[in-house]
Motif scaffolding. Structure first.
Motif, PDB file in Angstrom:
ATOM      1  N   SER A   1      13.180  30.304  19.854  1.00  0.00           N
ATOM      2  CA  SER A   1      14.440  30.132  20.567  1.00  0.00           C
ATOM      3  C   SER A   1      15.309  31.372  20.447  1.00  0.00           C
ATOM      4  O   SER A   1      15.635  31.786  19.340  1.00  0.00           O
ATOM      5  CB  SER A   1      15.192  28.922  19.996  1.00  0.00           C
ATOM      6  N   GLN A   2      15.696  31.930  21.566  1.00  0.00           N
ATOM      7  CA  GLN A   2      16.583  33.094  21.556  1.00  0.00           C
ATOM      8  C   GLN A   2      17.950  32.738  20.989  1.00  0.00           C
ATOM      9  O   GLN A   2      18.666  33.598  20.506  1.00  0.00           O
ATOM     10  CB  GLN A   2      16.739  33.668  22.971  1.00  0.00           C
ATOM     11  N   ASP A   3      18.343  31.465  21.041  1.00  0.00           N
ATOM     12  CA  ASP A   3      19.644  31.038  20.539  1.00  0.00           C
ATOM     13  C   ASP A   3      19.778  31.268  19.037  1.00  0.00           C
ATOM     14  O   ASP A   3      20.882  31.396  18.530  1.00  0.00           O
ATOM     15  CB  ASP A   3      19.879  29.549  20.837  1.00  0.00           C
ATOM     16  N   THR A   4      18.684  31.282  18.319  1.00  0.00           N
ATOM     17  CA  THR A   4      18.743  31.414  16.862  1.00  0.00           C
ATOM     18  C   THR A   4      18.699  32.862  16.393  1.00  0.00           C
ATOM     19  O   THR A   4      18.747  33.124  15.199  1.00  0.00           O
ATOM     20  CB  THR A   4      17.586  30.643  16.191  1.00  0.00           C
ATOM     21  N   CYS A   5      18.594  33.818  17.313  1.00  0.00           N
ATOM     22  CA  CYS A   5      18.487  35.209  16.871  1.00  0.00           C
ATOM     23  C   CYS A   5      19.680  36.054  17.311  1.00  0.00           C
ATOM     24  O   CYS A   5      19.557  37.251  17.513  1.00  0.00           O
ATOM     25  CB  CYS A   5      17.167  35.820  17.339  1.00  0.00           C
ATOM     26  N   ALA A   6      20.842  35.445  17.434  1.00  0.00           N
ATOM     27  CA  ALA A   6      22.060  36.147  17.836  1.00  0.00           C
ATOM     28  C   ALA A   6      22.707  36.811  16.619  1.00  0.00           C
ATOM     29  O   ALA A   6      23.789  36.432  16.184  1.00  0.00           O
ATOM     30  CB  ALA A   6      23.014  35.186  18.521  1.00  0.00           C
ATOM     31  N   TRP A   7      22.028  37.786  16.053  1.00  0.00           N
ATOM     32  CA  TRP A   7      22.479  38.459  14.836  1.00  0.00           C
ATOM     33  C   TRP A   7      23.896  39.019  14.962  1.00  0.00           C
ATOM     34  O   TRP A   7      24.721  38.812  14.079  1.00  0.00           O
ATOM     35  CB  TRP A   7      21.504  39.577  14.476  1.00  0.00           C
ATOM     36  N   LEU A   8      24.162  39.767  16.025  1.00  0.00           N
ATOM     37  CA  LEU A   8      25.471  40.409  16.153  1.00  0.00           C
ATOM     38  C   LEU A   8      26.597  39.387  16.242  1.00  0.00           C
ATOM     39  O   LEU A   8      27.635  39.549  15.595  1.00  0.00           O
ATOM     40  CB  LEU A   8      25.491  41.341  17.367  1.00  0.00           C
ATOM     41  N   GLN A   9      26.407  38.341  17.025  1.00  0.00           N
ATOM     42  CA  GLN A   9      27.423  37.313  17.166  1.00  0.00           C
ATOM     43  C   GLN A   9      27.693  36.632  15.827  1.00  0.00           C
ATOM     44  O   GLN A   9      28.830  36.448  15.423  1.00  0.00           O
ATOM     45  CB  GLN A   9      26.988  36.268  18.204  1.00  0.00           C
ATOM     46  N   LYS A  10      26.634  36.276  15.127  1.00  0.00           N
ATOM     47  CA  LYS A  10      26.803  35.557  13.863  1.00  0.00           C
ATOM     48  C   LYS A  10      27.391  36.457  12.777  1.00  0.00           C
ATOM     49  O   LYS A  10      28.205  36.008  11.969  1.00  0.00           O
ATOM     50  CB  LYS A  10      25.481  34.931  13.447  1.00  0.00           C
ATOM     51  N   MET A  11      27.013  37.733  12.781  1.00  0.00           N
ATOM     52  CA  MET A  11      27.606  38.660  11.821  1.00  0.00           C
ATOM     53  C   MET A  11      29.078  38.885  12.128  1.00  0.00           C
ATOM     54  O   MET A  11      29.898  38.989  11.224  1.00  0.00           O
ATOM     55  CB  MET A  11      26.860  40.000  11.836  1.00  0.00           C
ATOM     56  N   ALA A  12      29.424  38.961  13.415  1.00  0.00           N
ATOM     57  CA  ALA A  12      30.821  39.164  13.812  1.00  0.00           C
ATOM     58  C   ALA A  12      31.685  37.992  13.372  1.00  0.00           C
ATOM     59  O   ALA A  12      32.787  38.178  12.854  1.00  0.00           O
ATOM     60  CB  ALA A  12      30.906  39.354  15.325  1.00  0.00           C
ATOM     61  N   VAL A  13      31.189  36.777  13.560  1.00  0.00           N
ATOM     62  CA  VAL A  13      31.935  35.592  13.150  1.00  0.00           C
ATOM     63  C   VAL A  13      32.096  35.576  11.632  1.00  0.00           C
ATOM     64  O   VAL A  13      33.184  35.343  11.114  1.00  0.00           O
ATOM     65  CB  VAL A  13      31.254  34.309  13.663  1.00  0.00           C
ATOM     66  N   ASP A  14      31.008  35.865  10.910  1.00  0.00           N
ATOM     67  CA  ASP A  14      31.068  35.890   9.442  1.00  0.00           C
ATOM     68  C   ASP A  14      32.055  36.933   8.925  1.00  0.00           C
ATOM     69  O   ASP A  14      32.719  36.731   7.920  1.00  0.00           O
ATOM     70  CB  ASP A  14      29.692  36.161   8.844  1.00  0.00           C
ATOM     71  N   ALA A  15      32.137  38.066   9.632  1.00  0.00           N
ATOM     72  CA  ALA A  15      33.018  39.151   9.196  1.00  0.00           C
ATOM     73  C   ALA A  15      34.454  38.971   9.689  1.00  0.00           C
ATOM     74  O   ALA A  15      35.325  39.774   9.353  1.00  0.00           O
ATOM     75  CB  ALA A  15      32.473  40.488   9.690  1.00  0.00           C
TER      76      ALA A  15
ATOM     77  N   PHE B   1      18.061  34.631  12.963  1.00  0.00           N
ATOM     78  CA  PHE B   1      19.112  34.912  11.992  1.00  0.00           C
ATOM     79  C   PHE B   1      19.202  33.769  10.997  1.00  0.00           C
ATOM     80  O   PHE B   1      19.107  32.598  11.375  1.00  0.00           O
ATOM     81  CB  PHE B   1      20.462  35.055  12.701  1.00  0.00           C
ATOM     82  N   ASP B   2      19.390  34.107   9.750  1.00  0.00           N
ATOM     83  CA  ASP B   2      19.879  33.134   8.779  1.00  0.00           C
ATOM     84  C   ASP B   2      20.601  33.904   7.691  1.00  0.00           C
ATOM     85  O   ASP B   2      20.374  35.090   7.480  1.00  0.00           O
ATOM     86  CB  ASP B   2      18.796  32.177   8.259  1.00  0.00           C
ATOM     87  N   LYS B   3      21.517  33.197   7.029  1.00  0.00           N
ATOM     88  CA  LYS B   3      22.381  33.866   6.045  1.00  0.00           C
ATOM     89  C   LYS B   3      21.589  34.443   4.877  1.00  0.00           C
ATOM     90  O   LYS B   3      21.969  35.464   4.324  1.00  0.00           O
ATOM     91  CB  LYS B   3      23.463  32.912   5.561  1.00  0.00           C
ATOM     92  N   ALA B   4      20.484  33.818   4.524  1.00  0.00           N
ATOM     93  CA  ALA B   4      19.666  34.336   3.423  1.00  0.00           C
ATOM     94  C   ALA B   4      19.077  35.695   3.802  1.00  0.00           C
ATOM     95  O   ALA B   4      19.036  36.610   2.979  1.00  0.00           O
ATOM     96  CB  ALA B   4      18.557  33.351   3.066  1.00  0.00           C
ATOM     97  N   ARG B   5      18.629  35.815   5.038  1.00  0.00           N
ATOM     98  CA  ARG B   5      18.085  37.099   5.493  1.00  0.00           C
ATOM     99  C   ARG B   5      19.182  38.166   5.513  1.00  0.00           C
ATOM    100  O   ARG B   5      18.954  39.296   5.090  1.00  0.00           O
ATOM    101  CB  ARG B   5      17.451  36.957   6.878  1.00  0.00           C
ATOM    102  N   LEU B   6      20.340  37.801   6.018  1.00  0.00           N
ATOM    103  CA  LEU B   6      21.459  38.747   6.009  1.00  0.00           C
ATOM    104  C   LEU B   6      21.793  39.139   4.574  1.00  0.00           C
ATOM    105  O   LEU B   6      22.066  40.313   4.287  1.00  0.00           O
ATOM    106  CB  LEU B   6      22.674  38.146   6.710  1.00  0.00           C
ATOM    107  N   GLY B   7      21.730  38.184   3.671  1.00  0.00           N
ATOM    108  CA  GLY B   7      21.966  38.483   2.257  1.00  0.00           C
ATOM    109  C   GLY B   7      20.959  39.481   1.706  1.00  0.00           C
ATOM    110  O   GLY B   7      21.318  40.366   0.927  1.00  0.00           O
ATOM    111  N   GLN B   8      19.698  39.343   2.119  1.00  0.00           N
ATOM    112  CA  GLN B   8      18.675  40.297   1.675  1.00  0.00           C
ATOM    113  C   GLN B   8      18.983  41.703   2.195  1.00  0.00           C
ATOM    114  O   GLN B   8      18.828  42.687   1.462  1.00  0.00           O
ATOM    115  CB  GLN B   8      17.297  39.863   2.165  1.00  0.00           C
ATOM    116  N   LEU B   9      19.399  41.788   3.451  1.00  0.00           N
ATOM    117  CA  LEU B   9      19.738  43.096   4.021  1.00  0.00           C
ATOM    118  C   LEU B   9      20.924  43.716   3.291  1.00  0.00           C
ATOM    119  O   LEU B   9      20.899  44.904   2.949  1.00  0.00           O
ATOM    120  CB  LEU B   9      20.039  42.975   5.517  1.00  0.00           C
TER     121      LEU B   9
END
Length: 154
Positions: free
Chosen positions: A122-136, A48-56
């Protein structure tokens, strides 16, 4: 694990509690197609990174606004009237099919955006749902918890 996003989504959506969770999140303004893509990326181990989420979001936003949402709004507006009008009920079913196809096309577009995004070490860096939930602002949302549980049962 399903390799393409569409089949992954069909599989995930069929799991207990997931449909209701997505509908709840959709009612809260969450883009369910982006969320489905995020779950798929998380399961594939893509960082996960915010730039990738931004692209989506940049990919999904216009399509949701111009195509999916108008179809959904029309279908929803016709719900009550279609219960008493067979012709309108038939049209409503067709609009629902168009809405689903529009979402399928959006998922194809989102999958295309992710081409070349490699897995992380690292699996720790791919917690998309958790990071999106916090951002939202929904870190403890029951619907997101339902999704996390469904994904982990795969």
């Amino acid at each position: 694990m399903q390799t393409d996003l569409w089949n992954y989504c069909l599989n995930l959506y069929a799991r207990p509690g997931v449909e209701q969770a997505f509908l709840q999140l959709q009612d809260q303004g969450v883009d369910v197609c982006v969320l489905l893509c995020a779950a798929w990326l998380e399961e594939r181990g893509v960082a996960f990174d915010k730039a990738r989420l931004g692209q989506l979001n940049a990919c999904a936003g216009p399509w949701q606004h111009e195509v999916v949402q108008p179809l959904r709004q029309l279908r929803t507006r016709w719900r009550e009237a279609a219960a008493h009008d067979d012709a309108l009920a038939t049209l409503r079913v067709q609009v629902k099919a168009l809405e689903l196809e529009a979402e399928r096309m959006l998922l194809r577009r989102l999958e295309s955006v992710t081409q070349g995004w490699s897995k992380t070490q690292s699996q720790d860096t791919c917690a998309w749902l958790q990071k999106m939930a916090v951002d939202a602002g929904h870190p403890d949302c029951d619907a997101l918890h339902t999704l996390r549980v469904a994904i982990n049962r795969a």
